[in-house]
Design an enzyme around this catalytic site. Sequence first.
Site, mmCIF file in Angstrom:
data_model
loop_
_atom_site.group_PDB
_atom_site.id
_atom_site.type_symbol
_atom_site.label_atom_id
_atom_site.label_comp_id
_atom_site.label_asym_id
_atom_site.label_seq_id
_atom_site.Cartn_x
_atom_site.Cartn_y
_atom_site.Cartn_z
ATOM 1 N N ILE A 15 87.920 13.892 59.671
ATOM 2 C CA ILE A 15 88.411 12.734 58.919
ATOM 3 C C ILE A 15 87.909 11.418 59.494
ATOM 4 O O ILE A 15 88.215 10.349 58.961
ATOM 5 C CB ILE A 15 89.956 12.712 58.875
ATOM 6 C CG1 ILE A 15 90.549 12.733 60.277
ATOM 7 C CG2 ILE A 15 90.471 13.878 58.047
ATOM 8 C CD1 ILE A 15 92.061 12.598 60.303
ATOM 9 N N GLY A 16 87.137 11.457 60.552
ATOM 10 C CA GLY A 16 86.620 10.226 61.144
ATOM 11 C C GLY A 16 85.881 10.534 62.419
ATOM 12 O O GLY A 16 85.741 11.693 62.819
ATOM 13 N N GLY A 18 83.904 8.475 66.190
ATOM 14 C CA GLY A 18 83.460 7.312 66.941
ATOM 15 C C GLY A 18 82.411 7.722 67.938
ATOM 16 O O GLY A 18 81.871 8.828 67.874
ATOM 17 N N GLY A 19 82.134 6.838 68.886
ATOM 18 C CA GLY A 19 81.093 7.126 69.861
ATOM 19 C C GLY A 19 81.459 8.252 70.807
ATOM 20 O O GLY A 19 80.597 8.983 71.277
ATOM 21 N N VAL A 23 87.142 12.990 64.966
ATOM 22 C CA VAL A 23 88.571 13.104 64.670
ATOM 23 C C VAL A 23 88.749 14.093 63.516
ATOM 24 O O VAL A 23 88.110 13.959 62.473
ATOM 25 C CB VAL A 23 89.176 11.734 64.311
ATOM 26 C CG1 VAL A 23 90.668 11.875 64.030
ATOM 27 C CG2 VAL A 23 88.945 10.742 65.443
ATOM 28 N N ASP A 127 89.606 -3.571 72.535
ATOM 29 C CA ASP A 127 88.793 -3.285 71.350
ATOM 30 C C ASP A 127 89.602 -3.503 70.075
ATOM 31 O O ASP A 127 89.621 -2.657 69.183
ATOM 32 C CB ASP A 127 88.242 -1.858 71.409
ATOM 33 C CG ASP A 127 87.014 -1.662 70.525
ATOM 34 O OD1 ASP A 127 86.359 -2.673 70.178
ATOM 35 O OD2 ASP A 127 86.701 -0.513 70.179
#
Length: 392
Positions: A15-16, A18-19, A23, A127
């Site tokens: 569902i997602g 990042g670096g 996820v 962040d």
Amino acid sequence: MGEVFAGRYELVDPIGGGGAGAVWRAWDRRRGRYVAAKVLRQSDAHSLLRFVREQALRIDHPHVLAPASWAADDDKVLFTMDLVRGGSLSHLIGDYGPLPPRYVCALLDQLLSGLAAVHVEGVVHRDIKPANILLEATGAGQPHLRLSDFGIAMRKGEPRLTDANYIVGTPGYFAPEQMLGAEPDFPADLYAAGLVGLYLLSGKKPDAEAIYKQYSFGTPRAPLGVPEPLWQVIGALLQPDPEARFRTATGARKALAAAVELLPEPGSADDEPVEVFDQIGPLPEGFGPTGPAAAGPEPTVEGTVGFHLAPPAPRSPLSEPPAQPLEQPLAQPLPEPLPLPEQPTAPPSPATRPQTAPVAVRRPGPPARVVIPVLIAAALCFAVGIWALAAA
């Protein structure tokens, strides 16, 4: 049936990402509910140390999305969070563009509330950006925000995992003092929160460099369409000198509550309502259960529909740091602020959809590689020991 991780978490669909990791929506067999699971993408020592720091955060607050549990399976590690279905602030702006001032006040208040809880734990997020601020799928009701992605967060006083000359974060959301190499501190998070507020009001990413130049001639005037009382709060958050900003997120919330009382009434009934839709979608074929039992309880939200901030209820003295005065008064004095509402007593559903990974402005040298999967467990233990010594 998807891959089962550590005999407990069944990975359903991505569902997602990042670096540092991907996820997934996952079924927690022990708790009988869907969660968001962040699976570490890399297995080098540097990534493991950051993973240990992130998964160790346990901040129970309705506007914070922190890790809830973690597990290791062979050469893989993951941690889980609540599954949050409404996407990020980036999705919301993509759907609607600039948001009404009162709606922005509701979102900014919740962001500052979450930041207050993070800061009282001694943690600097580092962040703050729209992609890391998620929303429950509340439809046309009061929005419910969750601050997520603590991948580069650190406690004040902890050893840094990057050289002091490297700036970690997302370009465009750095505070000026970060660019000068200052140690991570709470005012940098508040500066980024001010940029997020400006993003919600304008519908586009703020030009941080232009804002900095404008402040060299004093606090600039409110942008077109931004009410002056609200601009006084955001303008104070965006002061280039960290000593001229609010001392705490709680102090900023108090000023925001006073500003809301001075805002004009909402526009005509013809204004387009803002709705937060489910951005994750249905389960793949063959997975269940579906319906309310799978999604979890409906989130409780603060305030009332219409985006007015309600009077507070009693709260724990540990939930937020005590309010502090501004280092420097606002351009125009605000009336005595009223405290803001009690936060929900139970956290809502769960998940994270980070879109872009933070970057270091300068390129650090390559971290050491862990060549044998079994060393991951040893690295985790070693990292926990370093963290405990630093915290002592």
